[in-house]
Design a protein around this motif. Structure first.
Motif, PDB file in Angstrom:
ATOM      1  N   LEU A  13       0.855  -1.192   0.000  1.00 52.71           N
ATOM      2  CA  LEU A  13       0.000   0.000   0.000  1.00 52.71           C
ATOM      3  C   LEU A  13       0.891   1.242   0.000  1.00 52.71           C
ATOM      4  O   LEU A  13       1.925   1.273   0.674  1.00 52.71           O
ATOM      5  CB  LEU A  13      -0.950   0.010   1.197  1.00 52.71           C
ATOM      6  CG  LEU A  13      -2.130  -0.969   1.104  1.00 52.71           C
ATOM      7  CD1 LEU A  13      -3.016  -0.862   2.332  1.00 52.71           C
ATOM      8  CD2 LEU A  13      -2.979  -0.727  -0.141  1.00 52.71           C
ATOM      9  N   GLY A  26      -3.518  13.666  -3.014  1.00 52.48           N
ATOM     10  CA  GLY A  26      -2.960  12.329  -2.834  1.00 52.48           C
ATOM     11  C   GLY A  26      -4.034  11.294  -2.640  1.00 52.48           C
ATOM     12  O   GLY A  26      -5.165  11.601  -2.254  1.00 52.48           O
ATOM     13  N   LEU A  28      -4.631   6.849  -1.652  1.00 52.97           N
ATOM     14  CA  LEU A  28      -4.067   5.552  -1.256  1.00 52.97           C
ATOM     15  C   LEU A  28      -4.187   4.608  -2.443  1.00 52.97           C
ATOM     16  O   LEU A  28      -5.271   4.510  -3.033  1.00 52.97           O
ATOM     17  CB  LEU A  28      -4.867   4.994  -0.077  1.00 52.97           C
ATOM     18  CG  LEU A  28      -4.347   3.668   0.441  1.00 52.97           C
ATOM     19  CD1 LEU A  28      -3.174   3.902   1.377  1.00 52.97           C
ATOM     20  CD2 LEU A  28      -5.441   2.886   1.132  1.00 52.97           C
ATOM     21  N   ALA A  31      -2.176  -0.576  -6.473  1.00 53.25           N
ATOM     22  CA  ALA A  31      -1.801  -1.063  -7.801  1.00 53.25           C
ATOM     23  C   ALA A  31      -0.541  -0.372  -8.300  1.00 53.25           C
ATOM     24  O   ALA A  31      -0.592   0.606  -9.054  1.00 53.25           O
ATOM     25  CB  ALA A  31      -2.963  -0.844  -8.769  1.00 53.25           C
ATOM     26  N   CYS A  46      -4.551   4.136 -11.533  1.00 49.45           N
ATOM     27  CA  CYS A  46      -5.476   5.030 -10.810  1.00 49.45           C
ATOM     28  C   CYS A  46      -6.896   4.855 -11.311  1.00 49.45           C
ATOM     29  O   CYS A  46      -7.124   4.786 -12.532  1.00 49.45           O
ATOM     30  CB  CYS A  46      -5.106   6.494 -11.061  1.00 49.45           C
ATOM     31  SG  CYS A  46      -3.655   7.016 -10.203  1.00 49.45           S
ATOM     32  N   ASN A  49     -12.059   8.005 -11.515  1.00 51.77           N
ATOM     33  CA  ASN A  49     -12.707   9.112 -10.793  1.00 51.77           C
ATOM     34  C   ASN A  49     -11.819   9.699  -9.699  1.00 51.77           C
ATOM     35  O   ASN A  49     -12.261  10.534  -8.912  1.00 51.77           O
ATOM     36  CB  ASN A  49     -14.066   8.682 -10.214  1.00 51.77           C
ATOM     37  CG  ASN A  49     -13.913   7.602  -9.170  1.00 51.77           C
ATOM     38  OD1 ASN A  49     -12.786   7.170  -8.888  1.00 51.77           O
ATOM     39  ND2 ASN A  49     -15.018   7.144  -8.610  1.00 51.77           N
ATOM     40  N   THR A  52      -6.529  12.668  -7.790  1.00 53.22           N
ATOM     41  CA  THR A  52      -5.071  12.575  -7.940  1.00 53.22           C
ATOM     42  C   THR A  52      -4.734  12.196  -9.388  1.00 53.22           C
ATOM     43  O   THR A  52      -3.793  12.735  -9.988  1.00 53.22           O
ATOM     44  CB  THR A  52      -4.511  11.533  -6.951  1.00 53.22           C
ATOM     45  OG1 THR A  52      -5.009  11.851  -5.649  1.00 53.22           O
ATOM     46  CG2 THR A  52      -3.000  11.515  -6.936  1.00 53.22           C
ATOM     47  N   PHE A  79      -6.121   9.137   3.145  1.00 56.04           N
ATOM     48  CA  PHE A  79      -5.830   9.104   1.708  1.00 56.04           C
ATOM     49  C   PHE A  79      -6.720   8.144   0.928  1.00 56.04           C
ATOM     50  O   PHE A  79      -6.860   8.295  -0.284  1.00 56.04           O
ATOM     51  CB  PHE A  79      -4.343   8.785   1.480  1.00 56.04           C
ATOM     52  CG  PHE A  79      -3.461   9.930   1.877  1.00 56.04           C
ATOM     53  CD1 PHE A  79      -3.313  11.026   1.042  1.00 56.04           C
ATOM     54  CD2 PHE A  79      -2.826   9.946   3.103  1.00 56.04           C
ATOM     55  CE1 PHE A  79      -2.528  12.114   1.416  1.00 56.04           C
ATOM     56  CE2 PHE A  79      -2.032  11.022   3.495  1.00 56.04           C
ATOM     57  CZ  PHE A  79      -1.891  12.114   2.652  1.00 56.04           C
ATOM     58  N   GLN A  82     -11.424   9.368   1.343  1.00 55.59           N
ATOM     59  CA  GLN A  82     -12.012  10.664   0.973  1.00 55.59           C
ATOM     60  C   GLN A  82     -11.226  11.218  -0.213  1.00 55.59           C
ATOM     61  O   GLN A  82     -10.095  10.805  -0.458  1.00 55.59           O
ATOM     62  CB  GLN A  82     -12.013  11.625   2.164  1.00 55.59           C
ATOM     63  CG  GLN A  82     -10.681  11.753   2.869  1.00 55.59           C
ATOM     64  CD  GLN A  82     -10.774  12.526   4.180  1.00 55.59           C
ATOM     65  OE1 GLN A  82     -11.840  13.024   4.563  1.00 55.59           O
ATOM     66  NE2 GLN A  82      -9.646  12.660   4.865  1.00 55.59           N
ATOM     67  N   SER A  83     -11.853  12.158  -0.928  1.00 57.02           N
ATOM     68  CA  SER A  83     -11.230  12.649  -2.158  1.00 57.02           C
ATOM     69  C   SER A  83     -10.637  14.047  -1.992  1.00 57.02           C
ATOM     70  O   SER A  83     -11.220  14.909  -1.322  1.00 57.02           O
ATOM     71  CB  SER A  83     -12.254  12.679  -3.297  1.00 57.02           C
ATOM     72  OG  SER A  83     -11.636  13.252  -4.444  1.00 57.02           O
ATOM     73  N   LYS A  89      -6.056  16.856   2.067  1.00 55.07           N
ATOM     74  CA  LYS A  89      -5.566  15.723   2.870  1.00 55.07           C
ATOM     75  C   LYS A  89      -4.223  16.020   3.525  1.00 55.07           C
ATOM     76  O   LYS A  89      -3.941  15.544   4.622  1.00 55.07           O
ATOM     77  CB  LYS A  89      -5.437  14.485   1.992  1.00 55.07           C
ATOM     78  CG  LYS A  89      -6.739  14.057   1.327  1.00 55.07           C
ATOM     79  CD  LYS A  89      -6.547  12.785   0.522  1.00 55.07           C
ATOM     80  CE  LYS A  89      -7.790  12.428  -0.257  1.00 55.07           C
ATOM     81  NZ  LYS A  89      -7.661  11.171  -0.987  1.00 55.07           N
ATOM     82  N   TYR A 148      -3.968  -5.403   5.175  1.00 55.94           N
ATOM     83  CA  TYR A 148      -5.099  -4.476   5.202  1.00 55.94           C
ATOM     84  C   TYR A 148      -6.413  -5.257   5.251  1.00 55.94           C
ATOM     85  O   TYR A 148      -7.271  -5.001   6.088  1.00 55.94           O
ATOM     86  CB  TYR A 148      -5.052  -3.575   3.970  1.00 55.94           C
ATOM     87  CG  TYR A 148      -6.231  -2.639   3.854  1.00 55.94           C
ATOM     88  CD1 TYR A 148      -6.280  -1.451   4.571  1.00 55.94           C
ATOM     89  CD2 TYR A 148      -7.306  -2.961   3.025  1.00 55.94           C
ATOM     90  CE1 TYR A 148      -7.364  -0.602   4.473  1.00 55.94           C
ATOM     91  CE2 TYR A 148      -8.399  -2.119   2.924  1.00 55.94           C
ATOM     92  CZ  TYR A 148      -8.432  -0.940   3.645  1.00 55.94           C
ATOM     93  OH  TYR A 148      -9.514  -0.104   3.552  1.00 55.94           O
TER      94      TYR A 148
HETATM   95  C1  LIG Z   1      -6.965  -0.463   0.404  1.00 57.41           C
HETATM   96  C2  LIG Z   1      -7.265   0.500  -0.708  1.00 57.41           C
HETATM   97  C3  LIG Z   1      -6.613   0.361  -1.918  1.00 57.41           C
HETATM   98  C4  LIG Z   1      -6.855   1.259  -2.964  1.00 57.41           C
HETATM   99  N1  LIG Z   1      -6.193   1.095  -4.152  1.00 57.41           N
HETATM  100  C5  LIG Z   1      -6.368   2.017  -5.142  1.00 57.41           C
HETATM  101  C6  LIG Z   1      -5.621   1.944  -6.354  1.00 57.41           C
HETATM  102  O1  LIG Z   1      -4.799   1.054  -6.552  1.00 57.41           O
HETATM  103  N2  LIG Z   1      -5.818   2.919  -7.293  1.00 57.41           N
HETATM  104  C7  LIG Z   1      -6.732   3.936  -7.094  1.00 57.41           C
HETATM  105  O2  LIG Z   1      -6.870   4.807  -7.959  1.00 57.41           O
HETATM  106  N3  LIG Z   1      -7.466   4.007  -5.965  1.00 57.41           N
HETATM  107  C8  LIG Z   1      -7.296   3.088  -4.993  1.00 57.41           C
HETATM  108  N4  LIG Z   1      -8.015   3.184  -3.825  1.00 57.41           N
HETATM  109  C9  LIG Z   1      -9.080   4.202  -3.710  1.00 57.41           C
HETATM  110  C10 LIG Z   1      -8.572   5.614  -3.483  1.00 57.41           C
HETATM  111  O3  LIG Z   1      -7.620   5.655  -2.442  1.00 57.41           O
HETATM  112  C11 LIG Z   1      -9.759   6.498  -3.109  1.00 57.41           C
HETATM  113  O4  LIG Z   1     -10.722   6.442  -4.135  1.00 57.41           O
HETATM  114  C12 LIG Z   1      -9.372   7.953  -2.819  1.00 57.41           C
HETATM  115  O5  LIG Z   1     -10.471   8.562  -2.178  1.00 57.41           O
HETATM  116  C13 LIG Z   1      -9.023   8.751  -4.075  1.00 57.41           C
HETATM  117  O6  LIG Z   1      -8.658  10.048  -3.653  1.00 57.41           O
HETATM  118  P1  LIG Z   1      -8.474  11.274  -4.675  1.00 57.41           P
HETATM  119  O7  LIG Z   1      -9.829  11.543  -5.318  1.00 57.41           O
HETATM  120  O8  LIG Z   1      -8.044  12.404  -3.792  1.00 57.41           O
HETATM  121  O9  LIG Z   1      -7.452  10.884  -5.675  1.00 57.41           O
HETATM  122  C14 LIG Z   1      -7.776   2.309  -2.774  1.00 57.41           C
HETATM  123  C15 LIG Z   1      -8.416   2.475  -1.536  1.00 57.41           C
HETATM  124  C16 LIG Z   1      -8.171   1.585  -0.506  1.00 57.41           C
HETATM  125  C17 LIG Z   1      -8.864   1.786   0.818  1.00 57.41           C
END
Ligand SMILES: Cc1cc2nc3c(=O)[nH]c(=O)nc-3n(C[C@H](O)[C@H](O)[C@H](O)COP(=O)(O)O)c2cc1C
Length: 226
Positions: A13, A26, A28, A31, A46, A49, A52, A79, A82-83, A89, A148
């Motif tokens: 992660l 930013g 989380l 991938a 990513c 939607n 980031t 991270f 929430q967006s 953040k 996780y």
């Molecule tokens: C455990 C976990 C893994 C995640 N893996 C990804 C990922 O690989 N790619 C991705 O785009 N979002 C992933 N997310 C979702 C984003 O972290 C989440 O949609 C975030 O709110 C996006 O924030 P942003 O809109 O500020 O970019 C993951 C969330 C969690 C809880």
């Protein structure tokens, strides 16, 4: 189930960050994979939607913080739950700024990336990115997606629920300095023999010279600020 089988793929992660015209954003992500060595290329995926993602499409740059297994669960919630469209953040979790990027200070490694190619699919955008810099490597256990799913997620959800209800942000997150070390205020006088942590009302320095560790009986000279 196909999804269960795919969970057997090992992922870590990470906090993926980007610079939106001076405001850091930013997300989380799990991938991430290194896919070439000459040059060092990393693939980052990513969701379409993600805010980031939008910023990375605009700037062609981003950065990764590799999360340690003992990361505070609030960092993951901040991270991942929430967006950046609506939340700053990096105001809730203090970052370390280096060369126009921002990182989690106690990350196991910090990696600056420049996007060299992009593939857009229905759900996700894949960025292929060249490693511009990779530094501050610490040889500790990383947080994995498996950890996780198998327990850490509950702590993350609890911490986020507490934050939503009370606005509480665990103080230890923002008491680490830019190198990811504890600040002096956060350090405690600790017995180097048995690990007892002094937490009394009298400042440690003012305790009498014959004061001894209540657990193992050694003197004050066997205590260090840690
Ligand atoms: C455990 C976990 C893994 C995640 N893996 C990804 C990922 O690989 N790619 C991705 O785009 N979002 C992933 N997310 C979702 C984003 O972290 C989440 O949609 C975030 O709110 C996006 O924030 P942003 O809109 O500020 O970019 C993951 C969330 C969690 C809880």
């Amino acid at each position: 189930m196909q999804q269960d089988a795919l969970f057997a793929i090992s992922n870590g992660l990470y906090v993926l960050s980007a610079n939106d015209n001076g405001r850091y954003v930013g997300s989380l992500i799990d991938a991430v994979s290194q896919v070439a060595i000459n040059p060092n290329l990393v693939v980052v995926s990513c969701m379409n939607n993600s805010y980031t993602k939008e910023v990375i499409v605009k700037t062609g740059e981003c950065a990764l913080s590799i999360l340690p297994a003992d990361i505070n669960p609030f960092v993951v919630a901040n991270f991942g739950f929430q967006s950046s469209k609506t939340v700053d953040k990096w105001k809730l979790v203090k970052g370390q700024e280096v060369d126009g990027n921002i990182y989690i200070p106690n990350a196991l490694a910090k990696i600056a990336l420049k996007v060299v190619d992009k593939h857009v699919y229905q759900s996700h955008t894949l960025f292929i990115a060249e490693v511009k810099d990779a530094f501050d490597y610490v040889n500790h256990e990383p947080l994995t997606y498996r950890m996780y799913r198998e327990g850490f997620k509950n702590k993350v959800m609890e911490e986020f629920e507490r934050y939503r209800k009370t606005g509480h942000i665990p103080s230890e997150i923002n008491n680490i300095n830019q190198k990811g070390e504890k600040t002096m205020e956060e350090k405690k006088w600790t017995c180097i023999v048995c690990g007892y942590v002094y937490d009394g009302d009298v400042p440690f320095e003012d305790l009498p010279e014959d004061w001894v560790c209540p657990l193992c009986g050694v003197g004050k000279d066997q205590f260090e600020l840690r």
